[in-house]
Design a protein around this motif. Structure first.
Motif, short mmCIF file in Angstrom:
data_model
loop_
_atom_site.label_atom_id
_atom_site.label_comp_id
_atom_site.label_asym_id
_atom_site.label_seq_id
_atom_site.Cartn_x
_atom_site.Cartn_y
_atom_site.Cartn_z
N MET A 58 0.85 -1.19 0.00
CA MET A 58 0.00 0.00 0.00
C MET A 58 0.89 1.24 0.00
N PRO A 59 0.43 2.34 -0.62
CA PRO A 59 1.23 3.57 -0.63
C PRO A 59 1.24 4.24 0.75
N ASP A 60 2.16 5.17 0.90
CA ASP A 60 2.31 5.94 2.14
C ASP A 60 2.70 5.04 3.31
N MET A 61 1.78 4.32 3.87
CA MET A 61 2.07 3.41 4.98
C MET A 61 1.76 1.99 4.51
N ASP A 62 2.83 1.20 4.30
CA ASP A 62 2.58 -0.16 3.80
C ASP A 62 2.09 -1.07 4.92
N GLY A 63 1.83 -2.33 4.58
CA GLY A 63 1.29 -3.27 5.55
C GLY A 63 2.22 -3.56 6.72
N PHE A 64 3.54 -3.59 6.45
CA PHE A 64 4.50 -3.86 7.52
C PHE A 64 4.47 -2.74 8.58
N GLU A 65 4.48 -1.49 8.12
CA GLU A 65 4.46 -0.36 9.04
C GLU A 65 3.13 -0.29 9.80
N THR A 66 2.05 -0.56 9.07
CA THR A 66 0.73 -0.58 9.72
C THR A 66 0.68 -1.63 10.82
N CYS A 67 1.23 -2.80 10.52
CA CYS A 67 1.27 -3.89 11.50
C CYS A 67 2.08 -3.48 12.74
N GLN A 68 3.20 -2.78 12.51
CA GLN A 68 4.01 -2.31 13.64
C GLN A 68 3.22 -1.37 14.54
N HIS A 69 2.48 -0.44 13.94
CA HIS A 69 1.67 0.50 14.72
C HIS A 69 0.58 -0.23 15.52
N ARG A 71 0.67 -3.35 16.58
CA ARG A 71 1.29 -4.12 17.66
C ARG A 71 1.83 -3.22 18.77
N ALA A 72 2.07 -1.96 18.48
CA ALA A 72 2.57 -1.03 19.50
C ALA A 72 1.44 -0.55 20.42
N ASP A 73 0.22 -0.72 19.97
CA ASP A 73 -0.92 -0.31 20.79
C ASP A 73 -1.26 -1.44 21.76
N PRO A 74 -1.24 -1.20 23.08
CA PRO A 74 -1.48 -2.28 24.06
C PRO A 74 -2.86 -2.92 23.93
N VAL A 75 -3.85 -2.16 23.44
CA VAL A 75 -5.20 -2.73 23.29
C VAL A 75 -5.27 -3.60 22.04
N LEU A 76 -4.62 -3.16 20.96
CA LEU A 76 -4.71 -3.87 19.69
C LEU A 76 -3.63 -4.92 19.51
N ALA A 77 -2.71 -5.00 20.44
CA ALA A 77 -1.54 -5.87 20.27
C ALA A 77 -1.90 -7.33 20.06
N LYS A 78 -3.04 -7.77 20.63
CA LYS A 78 -3.40 -9.19 20.55
C LYS A 78 -4.41 -9.50 19.45
N VAL A 79 -4.78 -8.50 18.66
CA VAL A 79 -5.72 -8.75 17.55
C VAL A 79 -4.98 -9.53 16.46
N PRO A 80 -5.49 -10.68 16.03
CA PRO A 80 -4.81 -11.47 14.98
C PRO A 80 -4.74 -10.70 13.66
N ILE A 81 -3.61 -10.83 12.98
CA ILE A 81 -3.40 -10.15 11.69
C ILE A 81 -2.93 -11.18 10.67
N ILE A 82 -3.68 -11.29 9.56
CA ILE A 82 -3.25 -12.10 8.40
C ILE A 82 -2.79 -11.12 7.33
N MET A 83 -1.53 -11.23 6.92
CA MET A 83 -1.00 -10.34 5.89
C MET A 83 -1.30 -10.95 4.52
N VAL A 84 -1.90 -10.13 3.66
CA VAL A 84 -2.27 -10.55 2.30
C VAL A 84 -1.23 -9.96 1.35
N THR A 85 -0.52 -10.82 0.66
CA THR A 85 0.60 -10.35 -0.15
C THR A 85 0.77 -11.16 -1.43
N ALA A 86 1.34 -10.50 -2.41
CA ALA A 86 1.71 -11.21 -3.65
C ALA A 86 3.15 -11.67 -3.57
N LEU A 87 3.80 -11.32 -2.50
CA LEU A 87 5.21 -11.67 -2.34
C LEU A 87 5.35 -13.04 -1.70
N ASN A 88 6.11 -13.91 -2.31
CA ASN A 88 6.30 -15.25 -1.77
C ASN A 88 7.72 -15.48 -1.25
#
Length: 488
Positions: A58-69, A71-88
């Motif tokens: 994604m432009p501006d803030m990609d999925g990796f950076e979004t995931c970091q933000h 996980r840095a939030d104590p409330v959202l840290a335990k929400v499961p995240i599945i990353m959708v990517t074309a990269l193998n």
């Protein structure tokens, strides 16, 4: 909690968002869309989703950076995240793991694989949340000063916190409880009483109405009053009812103390004041005409009244100690004492016309007693006789008192010939603080605490109370039933 799991889909491309949404529609999820990383973070904070499907590229803030933000939030840290990517490639997956991704799915993705992964993760996450909530509630219940129980459909206790176990005399552990809630109540308490109705024996039926259970006094402890609130639970849970036991002993006894003190001042002080004031008034008007003997007689009468007044004041002051007042109402009253107490209250108020009927011959009345003191009976009768007098159209009631003894029960019926009460008034006559009754047209008269306090004294000794209109004429019948015991 909402029965549907919330899935947040994050992708900057409309076609990809539509594809993911199409695969998960009608699968039992609440689907929410975000078009960029910052929007995803804001929505996640707002909704706390069960799963985030996060696109990497994604432009501006990609999925990796979004995931970091996230996980840095104590409330959202335990929400499961599945990353959708074309990269193998291995590096991209390693980076995803480093920033906190839980799983990956590659484009183009399989519908079956996507649905399977989403289903598995949302179920696990939802279960974990429910487990965490259960642990939090259990901690709260164990550390509160209130008593809570959970009951199944058979009224068996599936959970009882420490306070509830204390009230029901259960081991302070998680040991299995083999007796039903109602059986335990019957073992340790007098009854369950619905204050808006006449008290009835406890049965196996629970309703949403509050009620009171009363553990009688002992030689070392005062009575305990518990209000029982019941919430019925719907759904497939094993627990069908949540029960809250609230200790209202202090409130009940304090209100009774204030009511009794007022009654003592109102009624008892009048009798000794009469000879004092009458004697002094007569002396003022006739002192020059009186002989020495008559003067002495009047002074002795006034002195006797003063002595009695002082004794009554001392007794009333002793009621400022709540424990003394309660001890004074506990004890026993023989049938002989009951008869003399009725006469005492009649003269104190005074009541002009009072008839006493005894059903059958009572053998050895000094050997039969009810488990309430003569003071307690006096308090009860003073309230009932006062009501009959105060609410009589002319203030001159004829009161009839029926005394009937049975093998294990004494029935006391007090009938007056005044007004009759409406169904609402009769239904609420024992309810604490019930107000707004109109005994006379245009004149509101509140019952206040009187009748509920009469009920409290009777219930504490295992008795019952009923109120109903007379069928043969005007007036009300108050029926009190006490356990009857012998000294043998």
């Amino acid at each position: 909690m909402n029965q549907k799991s919330t899935v947040l889909i994050v992708d900057d491309q409309e076609a990809m968002r539509d594809a993911l949404e199409g695969m998960l529609t009608n699968q039992g999820y609440e689907l929410v869309i975000a078009t960029n990383g910052q929007e995803a973070i804001d929505l996640a904070k707002q909704l706390l989703p069960d799963l985030i499907l996060l696109d990497v590229m994604m432009p501006d803030m990609d999925g990796f950076e979004t995931c970091q933000h996230l996980r840095a939030d104590p409330v959202l840290a335990k929400v499961p995240i599945i990353m959708v990517t074309a990269l193998n490639d291995q590096d991209s997956r390693l980076r995803g793991i480093e920033v906190g991704a839980d799983d990956f799915i590659s484009k183009p993705y399989s519908k079956l694989e996507l649905r399977a992964k989403v289903r598995m993760i949302t179920k696990i996450n939802r279960y974990q949340r429910l487990l965490n909530e259960q642990l939090k509630f259990k901690w709260m219940f164990e550390n509160t000063d209130e008593a809570y129980l959970a009951l199944n459909n058979d009224k068996q206790i599936t959970y009882a916190n420490s306070k509830a176990r204390l009230y029901l005399n259960l081991p302070p552990t998680d040991a299995t409880i083999n007796e039903s809630f109602m059986k335990l109540v019957n073992k340790h308490y007098h009854q369950v009483h619905e204050p808006s109705k006449n008290p009835e024996p406890i049965d196996e039926k629970l309703t949403k109405l509050p009620r009171y259970i009363i553990r009688p006094d002992t030689k070392t402890a005062l009575p305990i009053w518990l209000r029982v609130d019941v919430m019925e639970i719907s759904g497939e849970s094993e627990e069908k009812s949540l029960v809250h036991l609230c200790d209202v002993t202090e409130t009940i006894l304090a209100k009774r103390h204030n009511w009794t003190l007022g009654g003592q001042i109102s009624h008892k002080l009048r009798t000794p004041l009469l000879p004092i004031l009458s004697g002094i008034e007569f002396l003022i008007k006739n002192h020059s005409k009186l002989t020495t003997d008559k003067l002495e007689e009047l002074l002795e009468m006034a002195y006797a009244g003063g002595t009695r007044l002082r004794a009554l004041i001392d007794k009333i002051l002793s009621y400022t100690d709540l424990s003394n007042m309660d001890k004074d109402t506990q004890g026993s009253c023989t049938v002989t004492n009951l008869l003399s107490t009725i006469t005492t209250v009649k003269e104190m108020l005074p009541i002009e016309s009072l008839l006493i009927f005894q059903q059958g011959h009572i053998e050895n009345p000094d050997n039969l007693f009810i488990p309430i003191s003569c003071t307690g009976i006096e308090i009860v009768l003073t309230e009932l006789f006062s009501n009959a007098k105060n609410f009589h159209p002319t203030g001159t009631p004829t009161i009839e008192v029926d005394i009937e003894t049975k093998p294990n029960n004494l029935c006391l019926k007090i009938r007056d010939d005044g007004i009759q009460l409406s169904p609402e008034q009769l239904a609420n006559i024992w309810t604490p603080y019930y107000q707004g009754e109109k005994y006379f047209t245009g004149e509101a008269k509140g019952m206040g605490l009187g009748m509920s306090m009469v009920g409290s004294l009777v219930w504490e000794v295992g008795g019952t109370c009923q109120a109903y209109n007379r069928t043969e004429g005007k007036g009300v019948v108050i029926e009190l039933n006490f356990p009857l015991k012998t000294w043998d």
